[in-house]
Design a protein around this motif. Structure first.
Motif, short mmCIF file in Angstrom:
data_model
loop_
_atom_site.label_atom_id
_atom_site.label_comp_id
_atom_site.label_asym_id
_atom_site.label_seq_id
_atom_site.Cartn_x
_atom_site.Cartn_y
_atom_site.Cartn_z
N GLY A 8 78.86 23.78 19.81
CA GLY A 8 77.48 24.23 19.61
C GLY A 8 76.41 23.19 19.89
N LEU A 9 76.75 22.15 20.63
CA LEU A 9 75.74 21.13 20.94
C LEU A 9 74.88 21.56 22.12
N ASN A 10 73.61 21.16 22.06
CA ASN A 10 72.63 21.48 23.10
C ASN A 10 72.58 20.32 24.09
N ILE A 11 73.50 20.34 25.05
CA ILE A 11 73.67 19.18 25.93
C ILE A 11 72.99 19.34 27.28
N ILE A 12 72.63 18.18 27.83
CA ILE A 12 72.16 18.08 29.22
C ILE A 12 73.14 17.14 29.91
N GLU A 13 73.93 17.66 30.84
CA GLU A 13 74.98 16.87 31.46
C GLU A 13 74.43 15.83 32.42
N SER A 14 74.97 14.62 32.31
CA SER A 14 74.59 13.53 33.21
C SER A 14 75.86 12.83 33.72
N PRO A 15 76.53 13.43 34.71
CA PRO A 15 77.76 12.82 35.24
C PRO A 15 77.46 11.57 36.06
N THR A 16 78.37 10.62 36.00
CA THR A 16 78.21 9.38 36.76
C THR A 16 79.60 8.91 37.21
N ASN A 17 79.65 7.76 37.85
CA ASN A 17 80.93 7.16 38.27
C ASN A 17 81.72 8.12 39.17
N HIS A 18 81.03 8.73 40.13
CA HIS A 18 81.69 9.66 41.06
C HIS A 18 82.71 8.92 41.94
N LYS A 19 83.85 9.54 42.14
CA LYS A 19 84.92 8.94 42.94
C LYS A 19 85.10 9.59 44.31
N TYR A 20 84.54 10.77 44.49
CA TYR A 20 84.65 11.45 45.79
C TYR A 20 83.83 10.69 46.83
N PHE A 21 84.47 10.31 47.91
CA PHE A 21 83.74 9.69 49.01
C PHE A 21 84.56 9.83 50.28
N VAL A 22 83.88 9.81 51.40
CA VAL A 22 84.54 9.88 52.70
C VAL A 22 84.19 8.61 53.47
N SER A 23 85.21 7.87 53.87
CA SER A 23 85.00 6.63 54.60
C SER A 23 85.83 6.65 55.88
N SER A 24 85.26 6.11 56.94
CA SER A 24 85.98 6.03 58.21
C SER A 24 86.67 4.67 58.38
N TYR A 25 86.56 3.81 57.35
CA TYR A 25 87.20 2.50 57.42
C TYR A 25 88.71 2.71 57.42
N PRO A 26 89.45 2.07 58.33
CA PRO A 26 90.89 2.35 58.50
C PRO A 26 91.71 2.32 57.21
N SER A 27 91.45 1.35 56.34
CA SER A 27 92.25 1.24 55.12
C SER A 27 91.96 2.34 54.10
#
Length: 252
Positions: A203-222
């Protein structure tokens, strides 16, 4: 029950699953069952290729991280900011930034960002920091408070929750403090879906603030195959298991 839950879930994560497949392959190899050994060796190899791949790991974690948008602009009607706990290890030879893990620091910085945005217009804004001690001499909340003060948060504006062991308990304890007031909930993007469901159930009145996102797309070979991708899958598995466990318990 809490410890049992942690032990069981630890064996259902990506790396233990892969190791289990390898052990089965070794077992059949020792039994001179070459065909079965080859099958499980192939499965283990294929498994590790999958979970270490950037595309696959992004596909697995994306539904969790996309469940709530980042809170770019701080709402001016919130009276509390709650930063959910993560991990630390007390070591007096290290700076506080090394005693807290990177996830905990990332969450705290996001919480402090909202705190400073609100402080000028709301002198009564409170920053709630959560987390118990486990096997450490200091609670996680205490360690977060130490860093928060070092980063400019006034000590009297900090409330610590030193006893909650998991997100469910954090929601229960937070409810006692904030009642029906609006609260900015800060946690990792991968954890926000489960946290939001648990907090709303209380029953909490929350406002979500997500952080520390891990999704990323990189073209770096490794980036195509690496341990970072495995970590993303591990985080996702942990959350999917947590959501399932909370669902069967009726907590969400």
């Amino acid at each position: 029950m809490f410890v049992l839950k942690k032990i069981v879930s630890a064996f259902l994560l990506p790396i233990p699953i892969g190791v289990f497949l390898l052990l089965i392959a070794l077992f059949f190899l020792l039994k001179n069952s070459q065909k079965r050994a080859k099958i499980f060796l192939f499965l283990a190899t294929f498994w590790f290729l999958l979970i270490s791949n950037q595309t696959i790991s992004n596909m697995i974690i994306a539904p969790l991280e996309n469940s709530h948008k980042a809170l770019i602009n701080t709402p001016n009607d919130a009276k509390y900011i709650l930063v959910l706990g993560n991990g630390h290890k007390t070591n007096e030879n290290f700076a506080i930034t090394s005693e807290l893990n990177t996830t905990a620091i990332n969450r705290l910085v996001e919480g402090i960002r909202h705190y400073k945005n609100l402080k000028e217009s709301n002198k009564n804004i409170k920053l709630i920091l959560s987390g118990y001690a486990y096997d450490d001499p200091n609670t996680h909340a205490k360690m977060q408070k130490k860093l928060a003060i070092n980063l400019g948060v006034e000590a009297e504006d900090i409330i610590t929750l030193d006893t909650p062991k998991d997100t469910k308990e954090e929601a229960i304890e937070a409810k006692k403090i904030v009642k029906n007031e609006k609260i900015i909930l800060v946690t990792s993007a991968s954890h926000m879906k489960r946290a939001s469901l648990l907090f709303k159930k209380e029953g909490l009145n929350i406002i979500e603030s997500p952080t520390n996102h891990k999704y990323f797309v990189s073209s770096y070979p490794s980036s195509y195959f690496n341990a970072t991708n495995i970590k993303k899958v591990e985080l996702a598995f942990h959350e999917y298991l947590g959501i399932f466990y909370s669902y069967i318990k009726g907590d969400i």
